[in-house]
Design a protein around this motif. Structure first.
Motif, mmCIF file in Angstrom:
data_model
loop_
_atom_site.group_PDB
_atom_site.id
_atom_site.type_symbol
_atom_site.label_atom_id
_atom_site.label_comp_id
_atom_site.label_asym_id
_atom_site.label_seq_id
_atom_site.Cartn_x
_atom_site.Cartn_y
_atom_site.Cartn_z
ATOM 1 N N GLY A 223 0.810 -1.216 0.000
ATOM 2 C CA GLY A 223 0.000 0.000 0.000
ATOM 3 C C GLY A 223 0.840 1.262 0.000
ATOM 4 O O GLY A 223 2.062 1.231 -0.126
ATOM 5 N N ARG A 224 0.163 2.407 0.198
ATOM 6 C CA ARG A 224 0.793 3.712 0.058
ATOM 7 C C ARG A 224 0.811 4.521 1.348
ATOM 8 O O ARG A 224 1.361 5.622 1.376
ATOM 9 N N SER A 225 0.226 4.025 2.418
ATOM 10 C CA SER A 225 0.003 4.857 3.605
ATOM 11 C C SER A 225 1.307 5.260 4.288
ATOM 12 O O SER A 225 2.077 4.416 4.744
ATOM 13 N N VAL A 226 1.534 6.581 4.387
ATOM 14 C CA VAL A 226 2.725 7.068 5.083
ATOM 15 C C VAL A 226 2.602 6.847 6.585
ATOM 16 O O VAL A 226 3.603 6.639 7.277
ATOM 17 N N GLN A 227 1.366 6.840 7.104
ATOM 18 C CA GLN A 227 1.156 6.540 8.522
ATOM 19 C C GLN A 227 1.568 5.108 8.830
ATOM 20 O O GLN A 227 2.239 4.838 9.829
ATOM 21 N N HIS A 228 1.150 4.194 7.967
ATOM 22 C CA HIS A 228 1.502 2.788 8.165
ATOM 23 C C HIS A 228 3.014 2.598 8.069
ATOM 24 O O HIS A 228 3.607 1.861 8.865
ATOM 25 N N LEU A 229 3.645 3.288 7.130
ATOM 26 C CA LEU A 229 5.093 3.182 6.994
ATOM 27 C C LEU A 229 5.791 3.705 8.247
ATOM 28 O O LEU A 229 6.740 3.077 8.736
ATOM 29 N N ARG A 230 5.335 4.818 8.786
ATOM 30 C CA ARG A 230 5.964 5.347 9.993
ATOM 31 C C ARG A 230 5.830 4.371 11.162
ATOM 32 O O ARG A 230 6.766 4.177 11.934
ATOM 33 N N ASN A 231 4.674 3.736 11.275
ATOM 34 C CA ASN A 231 4.491 2.733 12.339
ATOM 35 C C ASN A 231 5.460 1.565 12.170
ATOM 36 O O ASN A 231 5.985 1.027 13.151
ATOM 37 N N GLN A 232 5.705 1.186 10.916
ATOM 38 C CA GLN A 232 6.615 0.074 10.647
ATOM 39 C C GLN A 232 8.064 0.420 10.969
ATOM 40 O O GLN A 232 8.847 -0.455 11.376
ATOM 41 N N LEU A 233 8.448 1.679 10.799
ATOM 42 C CA LEU A 233 9.843 2.064 10.973
ATOM 43 C C LEU A 233 10.169 2.556 12.378
ATOM 44 O O LEU A 233 11.345 2.772 12.701
ATOM 45 N N ALA A 234 9.147 2.738 13.200
ATOM 46 C CA ALA A 234 9.369 3.214 14.570
ATOM 47 C C ALA A 234 9.774 2.040 15.453
ATOM 48 O O ALA A 234 9.004 1.565 16.284
ATOM 49 N N LEU A 235 10.999 1.584 15.299
ATOM 50 C CA LEU A 235 11.473 0.400 16.015
ATOM 51 C C LEU A 235 11.940 0.787 17.413
ATOM 52 O O LEU A 235 12.954 1.457 17.595
ATOM 53 N N GLY A 236 11.178 0.384 18.411
ATOM 54 C CA GLY A 236 11.567 0.647 19.790
ATOM 55 C C GLY A 236 11.239 2.033 20.298
ATOM 56 O O GLY A 236 11.577 2.359 21.440
ATOM 57 N N VAL A 237 10.602 2.869 19.463
ATOM 58 C CA VAL A 237 10.216 4.212 19.907
ATOM 59 C C VAL A 237 8.792 4.474 19.449
ATOM 60 O O VAL A 237 8.234 3.744 18.616
ATOM 61 N N ALA A 238 8.176 5.537 19.996
ATOM 62 C CA ALA A 238 6.843 5.924 19.550
ATOM 63 C C ALA A 238 6.921 6.457 18.118
ATOM 64 O O ALA A 238 7.887 7.138 17.760
ATOM 65 N N SER A 239 5.919 6.170 17.312
ATOM 66 C CA SER A 239 5.965 6.558 15.903
ATOM 67 C C SER A 239 6.056 8.070 15.728
ATOM 68 O O SER A 239 6.697 8.554 14.787
ATOM 69 N N PHE A 240 5.440 8.834 16.644
ATOM 70 C CA PHE A 240 5.489 10.288 16.498
ATOM 71 C C PHE A 240 6.835 10.869 16.915
ATOM 72 O O PHE A 240 7.048 12.086 16.825
ATOM 73 N N ASP A 241 7.761 10.021 17.356
ATOM 74 C CA ASP A 241 9.104 10.491 17.701
ATOM 75 C C ASP A 241 10.090 10.385 16.544
ATOM 76 O O ASP A 241 11.276 10.676 16.711
ATOM 77 N N ILE A 242 9.616 9.952 15.373
ATOM 78 C CA ILE A 242 10.525 9.862 14.227
ATOM 79 C C ILE A 242 10.019 10.716 13.071
ATOM 80 O O ILE A 242 8.813 10.984 12.958
ATOM 81 N N ILE A 243 10.949 11.154 12.245
ATOM 82 C CA ILE A 243 10.660 11.855 10.998
ATOM 83 C C ILE A 243 11.315 11.066 9.876
ATOM 84 O O ILE A 243 12.497 10.721 9.967
ATOM 85 N N MET A 244 10.553 10.772 8.846
ATOM 86 C CA MET A 244 11.072 10.013 7.710
ATOM 87 C C MET A 244 11.467 10.973 6.592
ATOM 88 O O MET A 244 10.707 11.883 6.257
ATOM 89 N N CYS A 245 12.636 10.746 6.037
ATOM 90 C CA CYS A 245 13.084 11.513 4.873
ATOM 91 C C CYS A 245 13.363 10.540 3.744
ATOM 92 O O CYS A 245 14.045 9.532 3.934
#
Length: 293
Positions: A223-245
């Motif tokens: 899929g395309r969801s940036v929210q879902h991607l952020r949840n997948q990449l937030a390893l060991g931290v809250a998803s709102f604590d990361i910024i994806m570039c």
């Protein structure tokens, strides 16, 4: 280059048509649209030196991909389309001829921000569709030197305070859910086709990250969801604590990813560098305020 400060964002508005140059949501095409209140209409400026000359690169604020001249004509003849297509592409190697531009002022009054953008092969970026409003194309063409279809008004985009909110999670429609229930195997096959490989690495507080491939991790994303991607990449931290570039090519400048992934890039490898919120690297990111008047 005075209208294109390095690291800032601009809108490019056609002098002849009044429409804005957009990075299409398929992650490949470039077109002209009326609205500028979209990250797809914002272009980040990057300066590069080639020999003794300074050139301009423009990468989209939505997907980070670069405005590029091509030698490709439309698959069918489109009335009013002149020259060859322009497209979005990655900055994969140091041979960057198709994404290098030079700007030449064409304004007649003090303060005019009109420019022509010429590629290294001598072709100019132009709008199409003066007499055919359904033709939203942009192209490169070496003829018709005096046409104002080559004139672009450069409008600076101010930076906004902080990162914009991510769009909500993409959820299947009622009809999609019904189709999945009734035709499960068909939808499952379609889901597999829409899976992309995400390569990612976490940067340190100053934004440095390893280039070695073995230091990057990989996950599939459906899929395309940036929210879902952020949840997948937030390893060991809250998803709102990361910024994806997103990095569009090995030499691409990092672009904050705050919109859903392109619709037409299924099967692609997408590279993401993860910043932690509050670090100097994250605080140094520039976000264009596309809602500014």
């Amino acid at each position: 280059m005075e209208h294109f400060p390095d690291g800032h964002h601009v809108w490019l508005r056609s002098r002849a048509l009044g429409t804005y140059l957009h990075a299409d949501t398929d992650g490949q095409g470039v077109s002209l649209r009326d609205s500028r209140a979209s990250l797809n209409a914002a272009w980040a400026v990057q300066h590069v030196h080639h020999g003794y000359e300074l050139f301009l690169l423009l990468h989209g604020a939505a997907y980070g991909r670069y405005l590029a001249a091509t030698n490709t004509r439309p698959p069918i003849e489109i009335p009013g389309f002149r020259g060859c297509r322009v497209a979005q592409r990655g900055y994969e190697s140091l041979e960057v001829g198709p994404i290098m531009w030079q700007a030449f002022g064409v304004g007649v009054l003090p303060g005019d921000h009109d420019v022509q953008l010429r590629g290294v092969d001598g072709r100019y970026l132009r709008a199409n569709g003066r007499h055919l409003p359904w033709n939203h194309g942009a192209s490169v063409d070496e003829f018709d030197h005096l046409s104002d279809m080559r004139h672009w008004i450069v409008e600076p985009i101010p930076a906004r305070e902080g990162m914009p909110a991510l769009p909500g999670q993409i959820r299947p429609s009622f009809l999609q859910n019904l189709s999945k229930f009734v035709f499960g195997r068909v939808v499952a096959a379609a889901d597999r086709r829409s899976t992309r490989l995400i390569r990612f690495v976490r940067a340190d507080d100053d934004g440095f990250y390893p280039e070695e491939e073995e230091r990057w991790a990989e996950i599939p994303l459906t899929g395309r969801s940036v929210q879902h991607l952020r949840n997948q990449l937030a390893l060991g931290v809250a998803s709102f604590d990361i910024i994806m570039c997103v990095r569009a090519g090995r030499y691409g400048r990092l672009t904050p990813l705050v919109v859903d992934l392109p619709s037409g890039r299924n099967g692609d490898i997408i590279e993401i560098v993860v910043y932690m919120v509050g670090t100097p690297a994250a605080n140094g990111l520039r976000h264009p305020d596309v809602d500014a008047e």
